[in-house]
Write a protein that holds these residues in place. Structure first.
Motif, PDB file in Angstrom:
ATOM      1  N   TYR A 186       2.177  13.902 -10.468  1.00  8.63           N
ATOM      2  CA  TYR A 186       2.189  12.717 -11.497  1.00  8.63           C
ATOM      3  C   TYR A 186       3.215  11.658 -11.141  1.00  8.63           C
ATOM      4  O   TYR A 186       3.116  10.485 -11.138  1.00  8.63           O
ATOM      5  CB  TYR A 186       2.521  12.896 -12.815  1.00  8.63           C
ATOM      6  N   ASN A 190       1.964   8.248 -10.739  1.00 11.88           N
ATOM      7  CA  ASN A 190       2.395   7.093 -11.556  1.00 11.88           C
ATOM      8  C   ASN A 190       3.271   5.968 -11.202  1.00 11.88           C
ATOM      9  O   ASN A 190       3.505   5.078 -11.794  1.00 11.88           O
ATOM     10  CB  ASN A 190       2.585   7.754 -13.331  1.00 11.88           C
ATOM     11  N   PRO A 228      -0.381   4.707 -14.447  1.00 14.69           N
ATOM     12  CA  PRO A 228       0.660   4.036 -13.547  1.00 14.69           C
ATOM     13  C   PRO A 228       1.636   2.790 -14.143  1.00 14.69           C
ATOM     14  O   PRO A 228       1.042   2.195 -14.970  1.00 14.69           O
ATOM     15  CB  PRO A 228      -0.156   3.803 -12.384  1.00 14.69           C
TER      16      PRO A 228
END
Ligand code: 6PG
Length: 244
Positions: A186, A190, A228
């Motif tokens: 992540y 992101n 994101p």
């Protein structure tokens, strides 16, 4: 505000129309990144859904992309040899990369030949960092798929890799063979300038609805953890969008 409203959701009748629409948008994003920063760092996903998209980029849109300025990475990989039929890198080469004039050095496969997924993950993170500086390298576009269980890349429900906050690339275990995987995590996903999901098929509809719904557990639906700092868009066929 529901999470649905905070995201772009693009729906097309079927996978062909969806792939055509997404191919045009991917070309625009790549061109924008190259115009702005001189090159584009794109991460491909694996599986079956993106193959039509790849084919369109390699044919109808081959002349629309400045291939020497595009660097291709992979959001995840199965820990198998790159010539294995299960390899995401092999699929990308067969459907796209071997069909276009992209310099060999611009293709950055995830290594799977070191015998240790953890070490290979660390060397891939180093390769990404070498190409894109910054505390967390910012890729221009990450293409993602989603499984019927809500996984994305190789971030699977209940996986310890979901909680990773430091490493950008890490080993993970899939519930199905090949179980050993390497995945972007992540933190890097992101931090992308754009993350696009490409999801098709009725079997994905329940998890699409959960991923886009409110108060969804990321532990249960890892795709819901993709949020994101840049642009987030879900590209769905009508079947996958059927429960929205
Ligand atoms: C992989 C992919 C994975 C994929 C989903 C959807 O390594 O398999 O990166 O995250 O995107 O499993 O796969 P399909 O497109 O085949 O349904």
């Amino acid at each position: 505000m529901s999470r649905l409203s905070a995201r772009e959701v693009h729906v097309r009748a079927d996978l062909d129309e969806l792939s055509e629409a997404l191919a045009a948008e991917v070309v625009r994003v790549i061109g924008g990144a190259i115009s702005t920063r001189g090159d584009c760092a794109l991460a491909l996903s694996g599986g079956g859904t993106p193959q039509r998209l790849h084919s369109l980029l390699a044919t109808a849109h081959a002349g629309d992309i400045a291939w020497p300025r595009l660097h291709v990475f992979f959001g995840d990989e199965r820990y198998v040899p790159h010539d294995s039929p299960q390899s995401n890198c092999r699929m990308a080469r067969e459907t796209l990369l071997d069909q276009v004039p992209i310099p060999a050095d611009n293709v950055h496969p995830i290594p799977t030949d070191g015998g240790d997924p953890d070490e290979d993950a660390r060397s891939y993170e180093a390769a990404v960092r070498e190409h894109r500086v910054g505390d967390v390298p910012r890729l221009d576009l990450i293409l993602l798929g989603m499984g019927p269980d809500g996984h994305t890349a190789s971030l699977f429900p209940g996986s310890g890799t979901l909680a990773e906050t430091e490493r950008l690339v890490a080993p993970s275990l899939a519930p199905v063979e090949p179980r050993r995987r390497i995945t972007m995590t992540y933190p890097i996903i992101n931090n992308a300038a754009a993350a696009f999901f490409l999801v098709a098929g009725e079997d994905k509809a329940p998890m699409v609805a959960r991923a886009l719904g409110p108060n969804t557990s990321v532990e249960e639906v890892p795709a819901a953890g993709v949020y994101p700092t840049g642009r987030l868009a879900w590209w769905l066929d009508e079947a996958a969008a059927g429960m929205l």
